[in-house]
Design an enzyme around this catalytic site. Sequence first.
Site, short mmCIF file in Angstrom:
data_model
loop_
_atom_site.label_atom_id
_atom_site.label_comp_id
_atom_site.label_asym_id
_atom_site.label_seq_id
_atom_site.Cartn_x
_atom_site.Cartn_y
_atom_site.Cartn_z
N ASN A 7 -3.26 -20.53 0.35
CA ASN A 7 -4.19 -19.18 0.22
C ASN A 7 -4.77 -18.99 -0.86
OD1 ASN A 7 -4.72 -16.49 0.58
ND2 ASN A 7 -2.84 -15.75 0.97
N ARG A 90 -5.35 -20.52 4.59
CA ARG A 90 -5.64 -19.02 5.25
C ARG A 90 -7.21 -18.87 4.94
NH1 ARG A 90 -5.36 -13.39 2.16
NH2 ARG A 90 -5.62 -12.04 4.06
N HIS A 179 -5.75 -9.06 8.96
CA HIS A 179 -4.18 -9.30 9.23
C HIS A 179 -3.87 -9.86 10.48
CE1 HIS A 179 -3.62 -5.32 6.41
NE2 HIS A 179 -3.64 -6.56 5.74
N GLY A 209 1.44 -2.26 4.17
CA GLY A 209 1.69 -2.57 2.86
C GLY A 209 0.92 -2.03 1.96
N ARG A 240 -7.59 2.40 -0.50
CA ARG A 240 -8.64 2.51 0.37
C ARG A 240 -8.31 3.89 1.43
NH1 ARG A 240 -8.02 -3.50 2.83
NH2 ARG A 240 -6.63 -4.13 1.10
N GLU A 385 3.28 -14.83 7.18
CA GLU A 385 1.92 -15.44 7.62
C GLU A 385 2.23 -16.81 6.97
OE1 GLU A 385 0.91 -11.78 5.50
OE2 GLU A 385 -1.08 -11.79 6.56
P1 ADP Z 1 0.02 -6.54 0.44
O1 ADP Z 1 0.42 -8.04 0.86
O2 ADP Z 1 -1.05 -5.77 1.09
O3 ADP Z 1 -0.48 -6.44 -1.14
P2 ADP Z 1 2.67 -5.76 0.59
O4 ADP Z 1 3.12 -5.93 2.21
O5 ADP Z 1 3.36 -6.56 -0.21
O6 ADP Z 1 1.38 -5.48 0.29
O7 ADP Z 1 3.30 -4.04 0.57
C1 ADP Z 1 3.07 -3.74 -0.93
C2 ADP Z 1 3.54 -2.07 -0.69
O8 ADP Z 1 4.78 -2.19 -0.05
C3 ADP Z 1 3.66 -1.31 -1.73
O9 ADP Z 1 2.90 -0.12 -1.74
C4 ADP Z 1 5.01 -0.86 -2.18
O10 ADP Z 1 5.51 -0.07 -3.16
C5 ADP Z 1 5.42 -1.11 -0.58
N1 ADP Z 1 6.87 -0.98 -0.79
C6 ADP Z 1 7.87 -2.09 -1.06
N2 ADP Z 1 9.29 -1.97 -1.07
C7 ADP Z 1 9.18 -0.48 -0.61
C8 ADP Z 1 10.26 0.38 -0.29
N3 ADP Z 1 11.47 -0.01 -0.59
N4 ADP Z 1 10.18 1.70 -0.23
C9 ADP Z 1 8.69 2.12 -0.07
N5 ADP Z 1 7.43 1.15 -0.09
C10 ADP Z 1 7.73 -0.19 -0.51
#
Ligand code: ADP
Length: 401
Positions: A7, A90, A179, A209, A240, A385
Site C-alpha cells: 500500500n 492497493r 474504503h 476511523g 473532513r 484490508e
Molecule cells: P485511518 O485508517 O482512517 O487513519 P483508523 O481506522 O486507524 O484511521 O482510526 C483512527 C481513529 O480511531 C482515530 O480518531 C482514533 O482516535 C480512533 N480510535 C482508536 N482507538 C479509539 C478508542 N479506544 N476510542 C475512540 N476512538 C479511538
Amino acid sequence: MKVLVINSGSSSIKYQLLEMDTEKVLAKGLVERIGIEGSRIIHRKNEEKYVIEKVIKNHEEGLKEVLDLLTSEDYKVISSLKEIDAVGHRVVHGGERFSSSVIIDKESLDAIEMMSFLAPLHNPANVMGIKAAMDLLPNVPQVGVFDTSFHQTMPNTSFLYAIPYEYYEKYKIRRYGFHGTSHKYVSRRAAEILGKDIKTLKIITSHIGNGASIAAVKNGQSFDTSMGFTPLEGLVMGTRSGDIDPAIVSFLAQEEGLTAKEVIGILNNKSGVYGITKGFSSDMRDIEDKALEGDKVCRLALDIYEYRIAKYIGAYAAAMNGVDVIVFTAGVGENSPVTREEICEKYLTYLGVKIDKEKNNFKGLERVISTPDSKVTVLVVPTNEELMIARETKELVSTKN
Ligand code: ADP
C-alpha cells in the site's frame, strides 16, 4: 502461496507478507518519510519490532530495502525472493473502468495512471509502488485491488448527482465511494460469523476511523455509500467536513479572499471534529475523553459526529427497504464502546436495535453486541484490508494459471 501486499502513499509504503494456505502474516511493516529527512523502516516479525533508519530516496529504494529485509540474515522470513508468488497492490481509484481487481499489465497500468485526474494525491503514489515492484520482481504477477471497485455495483440512482448530465459524460463526475475493500471484507465476514448467506442480507457497514464512510450492502453488493466523487462527502471525520451545502464554498471564497481549491483544502484538513473543537484534536480518543469529562465543545463534536452516522444508517435502512445487520469497524468502530452505544441507544431503537451493554464493553474483537431479541443484529468486525487484498490476489493469480 505467499503474497506480498503493498500500500504505497506519497511518502510511505505499508507492506505485509502473507502465507495464504493459513492466511498467516509472516512479516509486516512500514517504510516512512521516503524522500524526506529521517526516513526509516519499521519492520515486524512475529511479536518483534525493528526500527531501521536509512536514507531512502524513492519508492524503488524503499521496496528494495523491504525485499532485502524479508530475505536478510537477521530478519528473514523467506530464503529467496522466488518464494513470493504474487504482489497485491492497493489502488485508491479505479474509476468506472475497474469494477474488480486485475492482473496488472502495461495497459491496465496506463489506465491506473490516467485515473490520477480523479485521485491526484493517491493514484500517482500507487503507480510508483507498482512500477517499483514490477522492476524488482519482474517475473511475479502484480494485482491491483481498488478502493472504488466494490462500489461499482451501485445503481445509477445512487451514483448520479443531480447536476447537468453532460458533466457526468464529460468529466465522469459521479459517486465512486471509497474504503470498498473494507466494506467488502466486513460485510462478508459478518455473514460468515452469523452463518447466513450474504445474498439474503441487507447490511449497513460503518467504517469509522480517521476517514469514515458508511455503505449499504444489499445481497452482498454495494448499493450506496456515503463518500462520493472524492472522499470528502458524507460523514463528519477527523479533519473532513463531510456533507455541506456546496454554496458555502463560493461564499467562503468570496468572504475570506480564497480560491475554491483553498476552501476545499479547509474542508479536507481543518474541518470535521478538529474544526468544531477549534483545532483541539482530530483524534476521536481525545474528543471522547474530554466529552466524558464534561467538556462542552468536545461533547458537541461527538454529538455531531454520532448524529451524522445515525442519519446515514437511517437513510440506508430506507434505501434498502430494511436492514438485517449493522457492522461497526475501523479505529472508532472497533475500539469505542461509547460511540457504538450512543449511536444505537439514542437513534436506532425505532429500528428494533437493542444493545447488550456488557457485550459491547470491549475493544478490537469480532463480536455480536446486540441482544438475542434485537430486530437488527449489530456486530463489531475488525477490518482487514490487507487480507482482502491478498485473497483477491491469490484468487486472480490462481484462476489465471
Ligand atoms: P485511518 O485508517 O482512517 O487513519 P483508523 O481506522 O486507524 O484511521 O482510526 C483512527 C481513529 O480511531 C482515530 O480518531 C482514533 O482516535 C480512533 N480510535 C482508536 N482507538 C479509539 C478508542 N479506544 N476510542 C475512540 N476512538 C479511538
